[in-house]
Scaffold this motif. Structure first.
Motif, PDB file in Angstrom:
ATOM      1  N   ASP A   1       5.340 -10.278   0.392  1.00 21.14           N
ATOM      2  CA  ASP A   1       4.917  -9.644   1.599  1.00 21.14           C
ATOM      3  C   ASP A   1       3.347  -9.603   1.299  1.00 21.14           C
ATOM      4  O   ASP A   1       2.629  -9.635   0.670  1.00 21.14           O
ATOM      5  N   VAL A   2       2.773  -9.638   2.721  1.00 22.84           N
ATOM      6  CA  VAL A   2       1.136  -9.671   2.613  1.00 22.84           C
ATOM      7  C   VAL A   2       1.003  -8.384   3.405  1.00 22.84           C
ATOM      8  O   VAL A   2       1.251  -8.338   4.545  1.00 22.84           O
ATOM      9  N   ARG A   3       0.026  -7.610   2.818  1.00 21.59           N
ATOM     10  CA  ARG A   3      -0.300  -6.476   3.479  1.00 21.59           C
ATOM     11  C   ARG A   3      -1.921  -6.338   3.254  1.00 21.59           C
ATOM     12  O   ARG A   3      -2.440  -6.453   2.058  1.00 21.59           O
ATOM     13  N   PRO A   4      -2.509  -5.926   4.292  1.00 19.87           N
ATOM     14  CA  PRO A   4      -3.806  -5.515   4.100  1.00 19.87           C
ATOM     15  C   PRO A   4      -4.051  -4.339   2.943  1.00 19.87           C
ATOM     16  O   PRO A   4      -3.269  -3.296   3.208  1.00 19.87           O
ATOM     17  N   ALA A   5      -5.052  -4.374   2.338  1.00 17.46           N
ATOM     18  CA  ALA A   5      -5.278  -3.468   1.023  1.00 17.46           C
ATOM     19  C   ALA A   5      -5.485  -2.090   1.799  1.00 17.46           C
ATOM     20  O   ALA A   5      -5.121  -0.711   0.983  1.00 17.46           O
ATOM     21  N   ASN A   6      -6.057  -1.931   2.879  1.00 15.79           N
ATOM     22  CA  ASN A   6      -6.272  -0.528   3.160  1.00 15.79           C
ATOM     23  C   ASN A   6      -5.018   0.217   4.072  1.00 15.79           C
ATOM     24  O   ASN A   6      -4.907   1.123   4.288  1.00 15.79           O
ATOM     25  N   SER A   7      -3.848  -0.597   3.748  1.00 19.31           N
ATOM     26  CA  SER A   7      -2.257  -0.178   4.339  1.00 19.31           C
ATOM     27  C   SER A   7      -2.082   0.688   3.053  1.00 19.31           C
ATOM     28  O   SER A   7      -0.934   1.395   3.180  1.00 19.31           O
ATOM     29  N   PHE A   8      -2.486   0.700   1.738  1.00 19.44           N
ATOM     30  CA  PHE A   8      -1.986   1.240   0.600  1.00 19.44           C
ATOM     31  C   PHE A   8      -2.785   2.519   0.617  1.00 19.44           C
ATOM     32  O   PHE A   8      -4.243   2.613   0.176  1.00 19.44           O
ATOM     33  N   GLU A   9      -2.277   3.795   0.885  1.00 15.41           N
ATOM     34  CA  GLU A   9      -2.884   5.127   1.008  1.00 15.41           C
ATOM     35  C   GLU A   9      -3.764   5.326  -0.624  1.00 15.41           C
ATOM     36  O   GLU A   9      -4.864   5.629  -0.592  1.00 15.41           O
ATOM     37  N   GLU A  10      -3.251   4.938  -1.708  1.00 18.68           N
ATOM     38  CA  GLU A  10      -3.597   5.366  -2.829  1.00 18.68           C
ATOM     39  C   GLU A  10      -4.814   4.602  -3.264  1.00 18.68           C
ATOM     40  O   GLU A  10      -5.661   4.908  -3.689  1.00 18.68           O
ATOM     41  N   ALA A  11      -4.768   3.228  -2.813  1.00 14.85           N
ATOM     42  CA  ALA A  11      -6.038   2.267  -3.132  1.00 14.85           C
ATOM     43  C   ALA A  11      -7.110   3.009  -2.306  1.00 14.85           C
ATOM     44  O   ALA A  11      -8.153   2.817  -2.683  1.00 14.85           O
ATOM     45  N   LYS A  12      -6.718   3.470  -0.965  1.00 13.88           N
ATOM     46  CA  LYS A  12      -7.845   3.917  -0.378  1.00 13.88           C
ATOM     47  C   LYS A  12      -8.342   5.104  -0.989  1.00 13.88           C
ATOM     48  O   LYS A  12      -9.633   5.335  -0.799  1.00 13.88           O
TER      49      LYS A  12
END
Lengths: 209, 382
Positions: free
Chosen positions: B344-355
């Protein structure tokens, strides 16, 4: 499946300990990611050990609102665990953020299972300090004990070479990780190390929000 | 123009990708998660569109055949589909949309188009095979795209030109140093270094002199002993880069690329690509062999050199140092997350924890890399 944790640890050995603790309470806890990146201290030597955890503790606390976090650190020279947490965080941790402090080093938790540690080192249980939480430098204590070992492999792996500036043998962490995964009896250890017993209780009663 | 959106179906190890792209993109993922395969899509489109030796069949052959291109996880839907949106800038409505679907009836047959579609400002201007009776009557026509044909792509020449200008860099220092030692199957646009010196030689003299001057200045910061970087040709007419390596002898010693270190060659290749690139620049792990202090500067250099005037750079990396620049936003980072059905390819800002970690003060690379890094590497045994 239980909660997927982010774990924040000082090194590979604490990583292995944190995973065993999460596994031990049999609540299906998983590890989603480990912080910091193991190679990171090479970029920021000033942030090795607890330095990185301290600098980023607020970030972990914020992220705990999204996913459970377990931070495991050594008390080292701080006076007591609540004081250390207060000093780092300046307030209460998010309910999803479990901060556990090993007194005074995570290696003390390994010494606390005296029977298996003695077997591992080829010594007798009487050689292992009884009150492990009062040992100032548990890692150095394990190196000291390893020097007494009749087992050449233990000597070779855990004790630095003569004349070396290294503080441990070349396979110290790897050997102890093997011990953590295969020999370490957590219940016996918890009976001798109150900070470990409290860590287990925190994981048993943890309720993610 | 930049590629503002990429949609893939069954491409290599991606069963489905649908991502927005900005003018600067960082691809982060574990080994074998498909970072190179992601970049390869754009090389594939370039190989179709390029005027010399291009075309759909050549591009597929260069990629190893459609069977290799097709996603391993593919089951019911074996068509390979690629759709690219081209916009003037990030987040802007697409000026162009180019889409192809590919299939192969059996192993002996040539791969053919299931469809080829072009939209300009939202209006469809090409719809093969539906609006072309010749396509229906002559299946052989569907083994070629209109993109590759100067006669057929007249109405969307900009798209062809855009793909043709895609630059990909993944320099292998040994190939730059000793191109003669390797069997020269010189693929056009070969990215690994065999033809790097030739590329230098082919650059118009004025531009080359200007580039080398800027490169020399930058190199001098990184390696203070180097001075007077210049382009020379030997008695056989072969191109070389030369520097004066200053040391205790008053005049210093001349060195050419066969004596440069891996790091120096990769620095030169990276910097050259940033200077030279006219459109989309693809960089594969530019951190290799470079000191972390240089690596830390790459995102800013990408912006200064490649990120201006509608240029775009996509870079794959494992490096926390590269991602330590505070000017990088989570929205610029794409995470490749492998699982049993592909990646899967996902933008990092879609990971709430990373944000939350980044908002809590953590650097981007430090927040994001652990999400895609292998765990418990201490368990590796020799």
């Amino acid at each position: 499946m239980g909660a997927a944790f982010y774990i924040a640890v000082e090194d590979d050995l604490s990583d292995a300990v944190a995973r065993r603790l999460l596994n031990h309470v049999r609540r299906g806890f998983q590890v989603r990611a480990r912080y910091p990146l193991p190679a990171l201290p090479h970029l920021h030597p000033e942030l090795s050990g607890y330095g990185y955890l301290r600098v980023n503790v607020q970030a972990f606390n914020a992220a705990a609102a999204k996913t459970p976090h377990l931070l495991l650190t050594d008390l080292d020279v701080a006076a007591c665990a609540p004081e250390l947490i207060q000093e780092w965080l300046g307030g209460a941790a998010h309910p999803n953020f479990i901060i556990r402090v090993a007194i005074r080093e995570v290696e003390a938790w390994l010494l606390a299972d005296a029977k298996n540690m003695a077997d591992f080192l080829g010594l007798s249980p009487g050689d292992i300090p009884a009150d492990v939480e009062s040992v100032a430098q548990a890692k150095e204590e394990i190196v000291r004990l390893a020097r007494l070992s009749p087992d050449a492999e233990i000597q070779n792996n855990l004790v630095p070479r003569p004349g070396s500036t290294a503080t441990t043998g070349r396979l110290f962490n790897r050997s102890l990780i093997g011990y953590v995964q295969n020999l370490w009896d957590i219940n016996d250890a918890a009976a001798n190390a109150d900070s470990l017993a409290r860590a287990l209780r925190a994981l048993c009663s943890f309720k993610p929000t | 123009m930049i590629v503002s959106k990429l949609i893939l179906t069954n491409w290599r190890n991606f069963s489905r990708v649908d991502v927005q792209l900005g003018d600067r993109v960082f691809l982060v993922g574990p080994n074998a998660s498909g970072k190179s395969n992601f970049l390869e899509v754009f090389r594939f489109l370039r190989d179709i569109a390029k005027s010399e030796g291009g075309g759909l069949q050549n591009a597929i052959a260069e990629a190893g055949g459609l069977k290799k291109i097709r996603c391993l996880a593919a089951r019911q839907n074996p068509d390979v589909e690629i759709e690219v949106h081209l916009s003037d800038g990030a987040g802007q409505a697409p000026r162009w949309r180019y889409a192809i679907g590919l299939t192969q009836d059996n192993e002996e047959a040539k791969a053919r188009l299931v469809y080829e579609r072009v939209f300009q400002n939202g209006n469809q201007i090409l719809d093969r095979p539906n609006d072309d009776p010749k396509d229906k009557n002559d299946p052989e026509r569907l083994t070629q795209t209109h993109l590759e044909s100067t006669f057929a792509n007249q109405e969307f020449r900009d798209v062809a030109k855009f793909f043709e200008r895609v630059t990909y860099v993944h320099l292998v220092p040994q190939l730059v140093r000793h191109p003669d030692l390797f069997v020269a199957s010189k693929i056009t646009g070969e990215p690994f270094g065999l033809s790097f010196m030739d590329r230098l030689a082919k650059t118009p003299k004025g531009e080359r002199t200007d580039f080398l001057k800027r490169l020399g200045k930058a190199l001098r910061v990184a390696v203070p002993q180097f001075k007077d970087l210049s382009y020379v040709e030997d008695e056989k007419g072969k191109p070389h880069i030369q520097v004066i390596y200053t040391h205790w002898r008053p005049r210093g010693a001349r060195q050419q690329e066969d004596q440069f270190s891996d790091g120096t060659i990769r620095f030169i290749g990276l910097f050259w690509a940033l200077l030279e690139s006219q459109g989309l620049l693809l960089l594969e792990e530019p951190e290799l062999s470079l000191n972390n202090e240089i690596v830390r500067q790459i995102p800013a250099l990408m912006h200064k050199l490649a990120g201006q005037q509608g240029r775009q750079a996509i870079v794959s990396t494992h490096s926390a140092a590269l991602l330590s620049d505070e000017g990088i936003g989570l929205e610029e980072v794409l995470l490749l997350i492998p699982h049993s059905e592909g990646t899967d390819v996902r933008p990092a800002n879609s990971f709430e924890e990373a944000k939350a970690l980044v908002e809590g003060g953590m650097k981007i690379g430090e927040a994001v890399l652990p999400l895609t890094s292998p765990q418990q590497m201490y368990l590796i045994e020799p």
